[in-house]
Write a protein that holds these residues in place. Sequence first.
Motif, PDB file in Angstrom:
ATOM      1  N   ILE A   1     -13.799  46.243  34.413  1.00  0.00           N
ATOM      2  CA  ILE A   1     -13.747  46.871  32.737  1.00  0.00           C
ATOM      3  C   ILE A   1     -12.807  48.136  33.272  1.00  0.00           C
ATOM      4  CG2 ILE A   1     -14.703  48.060  30.839  1.00  0.00           C
ATOM      5  CD1 ILE A   1     -16.975  45.877  31.259  1.00  0.00           C
ATOM      6  N   SER A   2     -13.327  49.086  34.071  1.00  0.00           N
ATOM      7  CA  SER A   2     -12.547  50.264  34.212  1.00  0.00           C
ATOM      8  C   SER A   2     -11.190  50.107  34.777  1.00  0.00           C
ATOM      9  CB  SER A   2     -13.357  50.998  35.418  1.00  0.00           C
ATOM     10  OG  SER A   2     -12.516  52.304  35.708  1.00  0.00           O
ATOM     11  N   TYR A   3     -10.991  48.932  35.553  1.00  0.00           N
ATOM     12  CA  TYR A   3      -9.762  48.797  36.189  1.00  0.00           C
ATOM     13  C   TYR A   3      -8.786  48.231  35.099  1.00  0.00           C
ATOM     14  CZ  TYR A   3      -6.274  46.416  39.011  1.00  0.00           C
ATOM     15  OH  TYR A   3      -5.163  45.877  39.783  1.00  0.00           O
ATOM     16  N   TYR A   4      -9.240  47.564  34.041  1.00  0.00           N
ATOM     17  CA  TYR A   4      -8.412  47.178  33.060  1.00  0.00           C
ATOM     18  C   TYR A   4      -8.325  48.321  32.030  1.00  0.00           C
ATOM     19  CZ  TYR A   4      -7.997  42.422  34.829  1.00  0.00           C
ATOM     20  OH  TYR A   4      -7.753  41.253  35.578  1.00  0.00           O
ATOM     21  N   THR A   5      -9.138  48.936  31.643  1.00  0.00           N
ATOM     22  CA  THR A   5      -9.190  50.022  30.281  1.00  0.00           C
ATOM     23  C   THR A   5      -9.096  51.397  30.574  1.00  0.00           C
ATOM     24  OG1 THR A   5     -11.595  49.797  30.310  1.00  0.00           O
ATOM     25  CG2 THR A   5     -10.467  48.004  29.259  1.00  0.00           C
TER      26      THR A   5
ATOM     27  N   ILE B   1      -7.356  54.530  31.332  1.00  0.00           N
ATOM     28  CA  ILE B   1      -6.073  54.820  31.033  1.00  0.00           C
ATOM     29  C   ILE B   1      -5.556  55.725  32.336  1.00  0.00           C
ATOM     30  CG2 ILE B   1      -4.224  56.227  29.818  1.00  0.00           C
ATOM     31  CD1 ILE B   1      -6.052  55.749  27.409  1.00  0.00           C
ATOM     32  N   ASP B   2      -6.382  56.640  32.900  1.00  0.00           N
ATOM     33  CA  ASP B   2      -5.942  57.497  34.086  1.00  0.00           C
ATOM     34  C   ASP B   2      -5.983  56.211  35.297  1.00  0.00           C
ATOM     35  OD1 ASP B   2      -5.898  59.757  32.674  1.00  0.00           O
ATOM     36  OD2 ASP B   2      -7.856  60.162  33.187  1.00  0.00           O
ATOM     37  N   ARG B   3      -6.744  55.566  35.240  1.00  0.00           N
ATOM     38  CA  ARG B   3      -6.867  54.454  36.529  1.00  0.00           C
ATOM     39  C   ARG B   3      -5.435  53.640  36.305  1.00  0.00           C
ATOM     40  NH1 ARG B   3     -11.913  50.861  38.733  1.00  0.00           N
ATOM     41  NH2 ARG B   3     -10.832  50.215  40.407  1.00  0.00           N
ATOM     42  N   VAL B   4      -5.188  53.028  35.144  1.00  0.00           N
ATOM     43  CA  VAL B   4      -3.978  52.239  34.985  1.00  0.00           C
ATOM     44  C   VAL B   4      -2.971  52.800  35.329  1.00  0.00           C
ATOM     45  CG1 VAL B   4      -2.595  50.969  33.092  1.00  0.00           C
ATOM     46  CG2 VAL B   4      -5.138  50.750  33.388  1.00  0.00           C
ATOM     47  N   LEU B   5      -2.503  54.188  34.859  1.00  0.00           N
ATOM     48  CA  LEU B   5      -1.530  55.108  34.912  1.00  0.00           C
ATOM     49  C   LEU B   5      -1.392  55.383  36.652  1.00  0.00           C
ATOM     50  CD1 LEU B   5      -1.470  57.520  32.056  1.00  0.00           C
ATOM     51  CD2 LEU B   5       0.322  55.935  32.692  1.00  0.00           C
ATOM     52  N   GLU B   6      -2.364  55.547  37.049  1.00  0.00           N
ATOM     53  CA  GLU B   6      -2.306  55.757  38.568  1.00  0.00           C
ATOM     54  C   GLU B   6      -1.980  54.957  39.728  1.00  0.00           C
ATOM     55  OE1 GLU B   6      -5.180  57.233  42.548  1.00  0.00           O
ATOM     56  OE2 GLU B   6      -6.030  56.794  40.420  1.00  0.00           O
ATOM     57  N   ARG B   7      -2.178  53.594  39.423  1.00  0.00           N
ATOM     58  CA  ARG B   7      -1.739  52.458  40.116  1.00  0.00           C
ATOM     59  C   ARG B   7      -0.386  52.003  39.833  1.00  0.00           C
ATOM     60  NH1 ARG B   7      -5.685  49.660  37.308  1.00  0.00           N
ATOM     61  NH2 ARG B   7      -4.837  47.974  35.908  1.00  0.00           N
TER      62      ARG B   7
ATOM     63  N   ILE C   1       4.475  48.916  32.341  1.00  0.00           N
ATOM     64  CA  ILE C   1       3.307  48.833  32.493  1.00  0.00           C
ATOM     65  C   ILE C   1       2.750  47.662  31.243  1.00  0.00           C
ATOM     66  CG2 ILE C   1       1.065  49.865  31.931  1.00  0.00           C
ATOM     67  CD1 ILE C   1       1.927  52.540  33.157  1.00  0.00           C
ATOM     68  N   ASN C   2       1.792  46.954  31.898  1.00  0.00           N
ATOM     69  CA  ASN C   2       1.212  45.616  31.061  1.00  0.00           C
ATOM     70  C   ASN C   2      -0.109  45.911  30.522  1.00  0.00           C
ATOM     71  OD1 ASN C   2       1.079  43.279  29.768  1.00  0.00           O
ATOM     72  ND2 ASN C   2       0.553  41.986  31.719  1.00  0.00           N
ATOM     73  N   PRO C   3      -0.368  46.155  29.391  1.00  0.00           N
ATOM     74  CA  PRO C   3      -1.794  46.141  28.928  1.00  0.00           C
ATOM     75  C   PRO C   3      -2.652  44.967  29.146  1.00  0.00           C
ATOM     76  CG  PRO C   3      -0.509  45.911  26.945  1.00  0.00           C
ATOM     77  CD  PRO C   3       0.473  45.915  28.213  1.00  0.00           C
ATOM     78  N   THR C   4      -3.123  44.791  30.445  1.00  0.00           N
ATOM     79  CA  THR C   4      -3.730  43.423  30.886  1.00  0.00           C
ATOM     80  C   THR C   4      -5.203  43.404  30.489  1.00  0.00           C
ATOM     81  OG1 THR C   4      -2.160  43.661  32.819  1.00  0.00           O
ATOM     82  CG2 THR C   4      -3.892  41.899  32.972  1.00  0.00           C
ATOM     83  N   TRP C   5      -5.315  42.542  29.472  1.00  0.00           N
ATOM     84  CA  TRP C   5      -6.603  42.405  28.778  1.00  0.00           C
ATOM     85  C   TRP C   5      -6.963  40.861  29.053  1.00  0.00           C
ATOM     86  CZ3 TRP C   5      -4.362  45.538  24.730  1.00  0.00           C
ATOM     87  CH2 TRP C   5      -4.321  46.978  24.965  1.00  0.00           C
ATOM     88  N   GLY C   6      -6.199  40.086  29.980  1.00  0.00           N
ATOM     89  CA  GLY C   6      -6.478  38.770  29.944  1.00  0.00           C
ATOM     90  C   GLY C   6      -5.640  37.942  29.282  1.00  0.00           C
ATOM     91  N   ASP C   7      -5.483  36.615  29.485  1.00  0.00           N
ATOM     92  CA  ASP C   7      -4.967  35.558  28.800  1.00  0.00           C
ATOM     93  C   ASP C   7      -5.922  35.309  27.583  1.00  0.00           C
ATOM     94  OD1 ASP C   7      -3.090  35.729  30.682  1.00  0.00           O
ATOM     95  OD2 ASP C   7      -4.073  34.042  31.833  1.00  0.00           O
ATOM     96  N   SER C   8      -6.090  35.984  26.761  1.00  0.00           N
ATOM     97  CA  SER C   8      -6.815  36.039  25.620  1.00  0.00           C
ATOM     98  C   SER C   8      -6.030  36.047  24.491  1.00  0.00           C
ATOM     99  CB  SER C   8      -7.840  36.995  25.786  1.00  0.00           C
ATOM    100  OG  SER C   8      -7.274  38.319  25.508  1.00  0.00           O
TER     101      SER C   8
END
Length: 362
Positions: free
Chosen positions: A54-58, A60-66, A84-91
């Motif tokens: 959940i943290s990995y995908y949502t 913001i600081d973590r998403v920006l860092e990687r 940057i892709n807002p990756t919330w799964g194939d949903s």
Amino acid sequence: MLYKENWEETKKRFDALWENEVIDRCCIAIRAIKNGSSYNAEMYARPQKQNELISYYTDIDRVLERNLAEFQGTYYAGEALPVINPTWGDSGYALYCNSDYKYLGNTTWFTPTIKDWDTDEIGFNKNPEVIKKHIEFVKTIAKEAKGKFLMSTPDYIGNLDGLINLRGVEDTIIDLIDDPDRIKSGIKTMMNAVKTVGSEYFETINEACDGGSAFAWYDTWAKGRHNLVQCDFSAMISPQMFEEFVLPDLTETCDWLDYPVYHLDGQEQVRHLDMILSVKNLKMVQWTNVAGQPSKLNFIPVFKKIQEAGKGLLIFANVAETEILLSELSPKGLFINYNGDNMTEDEANAFIKRVASLTKNR
């Protein structure tokens, strides 16, 4: 653009691509290892535990860092994009309905919530906090992106595929026969979700994407609303059912978008190709090779048919496949997304010159 030196040239190539034209070579995207880079993707590997996912995908600081670490260590050759892709799964937009989901690996796993159509609702906007959180996520990163990198729209996937996340595959198959009006009504509700939330996404990323929009998976950019359209479920249904349930929705979605690309998921969907190509505002078809099916090179007649219909063509290919494809296909409206072994910056530049040479010999 900070992480894309040839951005102005790239935009011109995309403009030509969407018009099924070519400047001096087909479009090609290669993400190569930047000279002197020490970037290590393993440092940012996807975790396994649910709370960490959940943290990995949502976060913001973590998403920006990687992503910033990847941008700094990557050479974006040809038309490859730092995005940057807002990756919330194939949903798709099922997340914003009456859904029960969890993150699982690189996707989102849904437990069907529509057990009985008489008592259970699709309920678009049943998860307003999720919608609000996702829009704020995109707004924050889009503001950071301006002049540095691009921000992608979320993965749309398609309305029938999204509905299946709520109803379940087996029940949906039965409904197509026993309760078709419920499915058609459900598809319209999903379309409402797409247009309502999707319009806000496009408005949000417009400035960050230089007046247009980008789609991360494809490494593509366009001056207007751009995303994929699809129906992976169509591999399980007949052309007659495709015409009844999928084609009207596909046409409406393509009319809402400016630059839609159909995600054609392998040989089982080829039986629907004529109907897909009949959609007037569909700009391009992307071919995906499904595991266990023949090499993409076996489908060159299919690719030619797509081009002859006046649609663009996007294919993921390695070096050897690319050379064969360029000997068989028109470079006009053709986009090759390289997916072979990692290249160095010099190797990527050399291969792009090779692609230009092969284009001139056509």
